[in-house]
Design an enzyme around this catalytic site. Structure first.
Site, PDB file in Angstrom:
ATOM      1  N   CYS A  47       0.839  -1.208   0.000  1.00 40.89           N
ATOM      2  CA  CYS A  47       0.000   0.000   0.000  1.00 40.89           C
ATOM      3  C   CYS A  47       0.871   1.255   0.000  1.00 40.89           C
ATOM      4  O   CYS A  47       1.490   1.590   1.011  1.00 40.89           O
ATOM      5  CB  CYS A  47      -0.917  -0.031   1.232  1.00 40.89           C
ATOM      6  SG  CYS A  47      -1.777   1.511   1.552  1.00 40.89           S
ATOM      7  N   CYS A  50      -0.103   3.969   2.504  1.00 46.11           N
ATOM      8  CA  CYS A  50       0.336   3.607   3.862  1.00 46.11           C
ATOM      9  C   CYS A  50       1.741   4.144   4.129  1.00 46.11           C
ATOM     10  O   CYS A  50       2.039   4.647   5.224  1.00 46.11           O
ATOM     11  CB  CYS A  50       0.339   2.088   4.043  1.00 46.11           C
ATOM     12  SG  CYS A  50      -1.279   1.305   3.942  1.00 46.11           S
TER      13      CYS A  50
END
Length: 302
Positions: A47, A50
């Site tokens: 991700c 993230c």
């Protein structure tokens, strides 16, 4: 796999940031949230948002003065907890308080919004109150209200005599008010080996520049003489200092950059040394510093 991290834990966040597992979630999050607000960062190694959010969370936790903790959980390795909470996408951040999730947000929010999220739920600590007081003092200083700023910094120092940000702020108030002697006395309060010494160093550079500015002379006269004698580099250095004192930072940098371009080794690199002192006093965010560093790099490495 390790979560995306800063190169190092931010100052002030030691012991407040950790990774957890399914087995450790109860102790690290639920039980710990009875003592302080706990943010749970649900993330995944694939991700990209993230990787953007995690450093923002870490800085926000460091700035909160111990009122919040950050716990990170890799959803690929530990899917059961996010499944129970209904986490459908990452990054997702849940706030736990008194054993229960009380709020959440998704996506890579900017740092200001993360701090607002924390402020809504965290109980203020002495450290977070001090941080807010310092920010208020710095805001008053930026607004030119030196008296209010000085009062704020002095009040902080009564409770925390080693606060380098408050020492730097108070000394800066004295410099901008023209009281260079009291500025020097204030800077002497900084403890040896203290953190945030960059703030102290920047104000020391400001103080030295202020002293030089008192001796630099009139801008108009210096400019006229420098235009008549463009290779009188000491005269142009004096002009740069006077221009800086008058608020013309771009003009000050330009004089020194032209000296470096014409003769970078003049007086053992005095023009470069003066320019770097300007940059330190102005700060890295100042546009004149950014532009000046770029031009200096082109001169030195082209």
């Amino acid at each position: 796999m390790e979560p995306p991290l800063l190169d190092r834990t931010p100052d002030g966040a030691e012991g407040l940031i950790k990774d957890t597992t399914t087995q450790g979630f109860m102790a690290d999050v639920v039980d710990a949230s009875h003592e302080a607000l706990v943010l749970v960062d649900f993330w995944a190694p694939w991700c990209e948002p993230c990787k953007q959010l995690t450093p923002v969370l870490e800085r926000a936790v460091a700035a909160a003065g111990g009122s919040v903790r950050l716990v990170k959980l890799n959803i690929d390795e530990h899917p059961s907890i996010p499944g129970q909470l209904g986490v459908q996408s990452v990054p997702a951040v849940y706030a736990f308080k008194a054993g229960q999730p009380v709020d959440r947000f998704s996506g890579a929010l900017p740092e200001s919004q993360v701090k607002e999220f924390i402020a809504r739920h965290a109980e203020p600590t002495d450290a977070s109150r001090a941080e807010a007081e310092i920010e208020a003092g710095e805001a008053a200083l930026d607004a030119g209200d030196f008296e209010i700023a000085a009062q704020a910094f002095a009040a902080i120092l009564q409770g925390d005599p080693a606060s380098t940000r408050a020492i730097a702020g108070l000394a800066k108030c004295y410099i901008l008010s023209g009281d260079l002697e009291r500025a020097e006395q204030t800077l002497a309060l900084a403890p040896d080996g203290a953190k945030n010494t960059a703030a102290i160093d920047a104000v020391k550079a400001m103080l030295e520049l202020a002293r030089k500015s008192d001796e630099a002379g009139d801008v108009a006269e210096l400019r006229s003489r420098a235009e008549a004698n463009p290779k009188d580099f000491q005269l142009r250095c004096d002009l740069a200092i006077a221009l800086n004192a008058s608020g013309d930072r771009e003009g000050a940098a330009r004089q020194l950059l032209e000296i470096i371009e014409l003769d970078g080794g003049w007086s053992e690199g005095a023009a470069k040394a003066q320019l770097l002192q300007f940059f330190e006093a102005w700060g890295n965010e100042e546009p004149a510093t950014v532009a000046g560093r770029q031009k200096l790099s082109l001169l030195l490495f082209s």
